[in-house]
Each structure stands twice: as C-alpha cells, then as structure tokens.
Write a protein that holds these residues in place. Sequence first.
Motif, PDB file in Angstrom:
ATOM      1  N   GLY B  20       0.801  -1.230   0.000  1.00  0.00           N
ATOM      2  CA  GLY B  20       0.000   0.000   0.000  1.00  0.00           C
ATOM      3  C   GLY B  20       0.826   1.269   0.000  1.00  0.00           C
ATOM      4  N   HIS B  21       2.145   1.154   0.122  1.00  0.00           N
ATOM      5  CA  HIS B  21       2.973   2.377   0.122  1.00  0.00           C
ATOM      6  C   HIS B  21       3.202   2.800  -1.329  1.00  0.00           C
ATOM      7  CE1 HIS B  21       6.106   5.268   0.942  1.00  0.00           C
ATOM      8  NE2 HIS B  21       5.896   5.122   2.230  1.00  0.00           N
ATOM      9  N   PRO B  22       2.932   4.077  -1.640  1.00  0.00           N
ATOM     10  CA  PRO B  22       3.038   4.488  -3.053  1.00  0.00           C
ATOM     11  C   PRO B  22       4.474   4.462  -3.598  1.00  0.00           C
ATOM     12  CG  PRO B  22       2.495   6.361  -1.638  1.00  0.00           C
ATOM     13  CD  PRO B  22       2.408   5.141  -0.778  1.00  0.00           C
ATOM     14  N   GLU B  23       5.469   4.646  -2.718  1.00  0.00           N
ATOM     15  CA  GLU B  23       6.855   4.685  -3.215  1.00  0.00           C
ATOM     16  C   GLU B  23       7.375   3.234  -3.217  1.00  0.00           C
ATOM     17  OE1 GLU B  23      10.053   4.717  -4.497  1.00  0.00           O
ATOM     18  OE2 GLU B  23      10.714   4.827  -2.408  1.00  0.00           O
ATOM     19  N   PRO B 123      15.691   5.162  -2.970  1.00  0.00           N
ATOM     20  CA  PRO B 123      14.612   6.093  -2.654  1.00  0.00           C
ATOM     21  C   PRO B 123      14.853   7.484  -3.236  1.00  0.00           C
ATOM     22  CG  PRO B 123      15.951   5.593  -0.693  1.00  0.00           C
ATOM     23  CD  PRO B 123      16.485   4.765  -1.799  1.00  0.00           C
ATOM     24  N   PRO B 124      13.763   8.264  -3.379  1.00  0.00           N
ATOM     25  CA  PRO B 124      13.916   9.640  -3.852  1.00  0.00           C
ATOM     26  C   PRO B 124      14.598  10.509  -2.788  1.00  0.00           C
ATOM     27  CG  PRO B 124      11.644   9.247  -3.179  1.00  0.00           C
ATOM     28  CD  PRO B 124      12.366   7.938  -3.052  1.00  0.00           C
ATOM     29  N   GLU B 132      17.046  15.136   8.806  1.00  0.00           N
ATOM     30  CA  GLU B 132      15.727  14.519   8.947  1.00  0.00           C
ATOM     31  C   GLU B 132      15.261  13.862   7.660  1.00  0.00           C
ATOM     32  OE1 GLU B 132      12.724  17.375   9.986  1.00  0.00           O
ATOM     33  OE2 GLU B 132      11.427  15.848  10.906  1.00  0.00           O
ATOM     34  N   ALA B 133      14.732  12.630   7.795  1.00  0.00           N
ATOM     35  CA  ALA B 133      14.075  11.971   6.667  1.00  0.00           C
ATOM     36  C   ALA B 133      12.649  12.495   6.587  1.00  0.00           C
ATOM     37  CB  ALA B 133      14.055  10.462   6.897  1.00  0.00           C
ATOM     38  N   LEU B 134      12.184  12.785   5.369  1.00  0.00           N
ATOM     39  CA  LEU B 134      10.814  13.283   5.206  1.00  0.00           C
ATOM     40  C   LEU B 134      10.270  12.819   3.864  1.00  0.00           C
ATOM     41  CD1 LEU B 134      11.106  17.033   6.342  1.00  0.00           C
ATOM     42  CD2 LEU B 134       9.697  15.293   7.440  1.00  0.00           C
ATOM     43  N   GLY B 135       8.956  12.613   3.817  1.00  0.00           N
ATOM     44  CA  GLY B 135       8.285  12.376   2.545  1.00  0.00           C
ATOM     45  C   GLY B 135       8.936  11.322   1.667  1.00  0.00           C
ATOM     46  N   PHE B 136       9.196  10.151   2.213  1.00  0.00           N
ATOM     47  CA  PHE B 136       9.777   8.985   1.517  1.00  0.00           C
ATOM     48  C   PHE B 136      11.271   9.175   1.180  1.00  0.00           C
ATOM     49  CE2 PHE B 136       5.482   9.015  -1.048  1.00  0.00           C
ATOM     50  CZ  PHE B 136       4.752   8.870   0.111  1.00  0.00           C
ATOM     51  N   GLY B 296       6.345  10.361  -8.591  1.00  0.00           N
ATOM     52  CA  GLY B 296       5.673   9.815  -9.772  1.00  0.00           C
ATOM     53  C   GLY B 296       5.197   8.430  -9.393  1.00  0.00           C
ATOM     54  N   TYR B 297       3.883   8.303  -9.171  1.00  0.00           N
ATOM     55  CA  TYR B 297       3.378   7.098  -8.507  1.00  0.00           C
ATOM     56  C   TYR B 297       2.347   6.352  -9.335  1.00  0.00           C
ATOM     57  CZ  TYR B 297       5.815   9.567  -4.894  1.00  0.00           C
ATOM     58  OH  TYR B 297       6.800  10.231  -4.197  1.00  0.00           O
TER      59      TYR B 297
END
Lengths: 237, 317
Positions: B20-23, B123-124, B132-136, B296-297
């Motif tokens: 279910g994870h888009p990335e 990962p992107p 900090e890790a953020l937004g995938f 881009g998902y």
Amino acid sequence: MFIGMSMTGDVVTVGPETGILAAQDAMVRNDIRHLPVVVENGILVGIITDRDIRSAMPSTMLSGSERAALKGRLEAMKVKEIMTANPVTVSPTDTLEDALLMMQKMKVGAFPVVDQDGKLKGIISVRDLMRAFVTVLGLEEPGALIGIVVEDKLGQVKKIVDAITELRVSFGSVLVARVWEEGKRAVFPYLLTSNIAKVKNHLRELGFTLLDPMEWYLDRLPKRSAEDETQTKEGKK
Amino acid sequence: MRRTGLLFDQRFMLHETGPGHPESPERLVAVMRGLEDAGLLSHLIRIPATAAKMTWVEKVHSPKYIHSFEEACMLDLGELGCADNAICMQTFETALLAVGGVLNSVDMLMEGKIDNAFCAIRPPGHHAEMKEALGFCFFNNIAIAARYLQFRWNIGRIGIVDFDVHHGNGTQHIFEDDPNVFYYSIHEHPSFAYPGTGREFEKGSGPGLGATLNSTILPGQGDDEFKPKIQRDLIPAFTEFMPEVILVSAGFDAHVSDDMSDVRLTTECFSWLMKKIANMADQFSGGRLISILEGGYSIDVLPELIRDHVQILLDLN
C-alpha cells in the motif's frame, strides 16, 4: 496558551523624560512600533507609538522655514508630553486569546505586559500573536491540509480523527469552521504526512465528503465573458 | 543523437516500503518497461551504482542523522521518524547505492563520457533535510550531487529544476544561503499540498537571496497555467544565472492520472518542459544535464512519461 510564553520579554523601553526624537530613533533602529515608558524599578507609566510621534511632527504641508522654526520645539519635546499614560495592560498569565480579542475590540497593536506590582515584564504585539498562531497551526512543520464537510452534529470530528489515526498519521492541527453552509461544518486537519492520497481515499471509503478546493475557487473566479472567449480563440488562430 | 547515460540497478528494488505504500519498487519496473518497450535501452550508456563515500553524504547530512538512519535499518525498525518513511533492513545500503550511482553519473558527465544522464533511482531525495528523513526521502540525492559538483569538480554555478508536484523543501533549505546553486521549483500550491513550503515569497536568504525561486500551481490547474509560469519564472531566471550544469529533480506526480496531487498536467506538458530544460542546458551548460527521479506514482503512466523524458535527453525527437 499564556501571554508569558509568547510575549517579547527583552523589551526596548524609554523614560518619560526621553526626547521624542531619541524615541523615534530607538523605534527605527529596532524595527518596532511601540515603546513602553518606564520609571525606576521598571514600573510602567505609559506607552508611545510611532503614530504618536508622527502626529507630533510638523506637517509636510508647511514651508521649509516654518518647519525649521519648529525644530527647536521638537528637539525639546519629551515622551511624557505625547505618550498614552496608564495604557491598557495585560498580565503574563492572561491568554493569547484574551490578547487577540482585546486587540480586535480596542483596535490596539500591542499591550505592555506587567506583573501585579505594575512592573514591565514584556510586550505582546500583533507580530507576537501571528508567530504564536503560525506555531499552533503547525505551518512550519512539513504537512498538508485537507478539508472535510460534515453534518453539524456532535462526534463528527472524533470520527475523522479516529479514521486518520488508524492510518498512523500525526496531526499538526485541526481547525473547525463552524460557519460553512446551512447545517454543515468544515473540518481542516493539517496532517504531517506526504501520503495524502491514502488519507483522502480512506476517508472517501468511509463515506466522508472531502472539500474540493478546485470547486471552491473556480466558483468564485470572475467569469469570463463570451466576448473574451472569442477573442482568445481568434488570437490562437 | 546525444550520448545519454542511464543509472539503474536491480538493487534499487531492495528498498521495500510494504503493502500500500506508493513509493514502491514497482515504480522502477514501470520506468524500465517504458524504456525497454520503446527500444531505448540499446541507445543508453549504463552508469554503475556503487556505494557513495560517506565524506560526500556528509557534505549534506549530519553524521548523527546518517548514523540514526543506518541504525534504524539494522534494527529493522520499519520506519524512520514517521510511517511515511518506511524502511527495511536494506534501505540504508540502497540509499547509499543510489547516491553513489548519481555521483558516478556526475563523474562520467564531467569526464566527457556522456552528454547527459537519467538516474532511475530509489529512494527519492528532495524532501530529505540535513538532519531529517521526510516524505519517503532519506538522502538528498540531488543536493549531494550539487555539492560534489562544487567540491570535486569546482563547478561555480549549478542550476536545479525541480518539477515534482511537491516542493523540494530539503533541497531548498540546503542551498538557501548559497548564491552558487540556483534552486527553482514548480509545484502544487503549499496551502493544498505536502510539505507546505515553497511559497512564492521564498527567494533564498543571506548571500543566497535571489537564488531560490518557487512557482505554485493551484489544485485543478493544468498545462495552461503551468506553461506560462515556466516562461515567466524559470526561463528568465536561468537565462540570467547561466548555470554551468543543470540538475533536474524529475518527479512525475503532477500528471493528471497521478492521485498524489490535484495538479492535472498532460503527458505532453512534461515533454514540453523537458525540451525547455534541455534547450537551456544546450544554451548555457554545454548540454550538461543530469535528471534524477523523485516522485511519480502512477504505474500506468510512468512508462510513457519516462520514455518521452529519455527520448528528449537522447535528442531523438
């Protein structure tokens, strides 16, 4: 939220005997518009604003020589002559909501903050309030806002919060607009996630109505006349 | 035809984000399918992925953050910071490979072995902040590439174009004070989209004031609103800045079929923009251009979007 947590504590002050030109200079140098006026032991006796000073200045309508004649008088003028004595004050234990409502009601830009002995503790201005509300809204944390329209009845926000919490998404803030359309309220959770599609889909599956920002602003854009449309099309040819 | 490099490695799929994870790894399957079905793979010069040296990662990220990321993967904690940033035991190595591959593409570009490159990585990176890790995103791939260009290759002026539908907060913050890296981003208006930064009044700070520029697109808007903003903002800014190398944060989530945003670009609009960027690279940068995958998902449209994107890099149109 208490004023003591959001006020500017390190405050620039003047005395009643300070010249108004020196007071003006202090405002310009510190980029502020309000100066509390204090005597010994930091006891507050007044407040002076940039507007008070501008009102005291000779009008630009006067000729050069007339203005020059007033220069000496201006140099001698003291803060105590034009300050607001015994201004409205707040205490560090009053709340930000108090300050916000008082500012709105009294059309004042800042209140000196004093303790029970009348001693100056700080100042709370529109700028301090704005900073506090940016923080409260979580606007400086990465996140995204969604809007949900619900029936105006008890328990709606809980359902939304539960549904979002199920997805293990944290909240930056939740705003509820009580006035939306007849019998409805709009709930705006600010969510600390980039996976906003997942949240929207989940809420839709549960039967919630999401606010469509496109509809909202497209309805309110000025409509183009038929004439404009024809011109654009012809222009494209 | 240009000599275009392609960075792709099967190991980029080892970063598993869970159901279910888009990335997801499937994104790269779609990317490679697009290139293969169009018969482009034989035209592309492959760039190897090797783990990045920590000194280069540390040009952007704090050692403490890097360590906590590595530790979270070793302990298999499942996420870093919050559920957005799903991790598995292989995520740290995968992220290092992605950065290393991008740095290899910089080397090949600067050594004249390729004219430009597309980096199909996971990962992107553009949301990742210094600490900090953020937004995938975990390592800010494009920011590390820009620092590498500055320190390893002495490049004076670097232009970054970020057309992911989300603002690249990490990249902007990393270069906010730096007058030598121009960061341009076009994205959905921050009042409606993650991460809520990238407002049009954000223009850099200190010596970097004027070297950050943001254009915002309201939800529901498409090509007709997007193209004029590129003409009005990006083109004049880069014409004045004259970047010596152009880096692209290539996110394809502003497409009408991508449900991560409400911006509605057509496939054609992405090509239109990429041609503008390639033209600017020809004009100012001797063609030197590296495009790095961000978001881009939509698995359905990624193949055609990537096909067109790489065809423009190859100058096949």
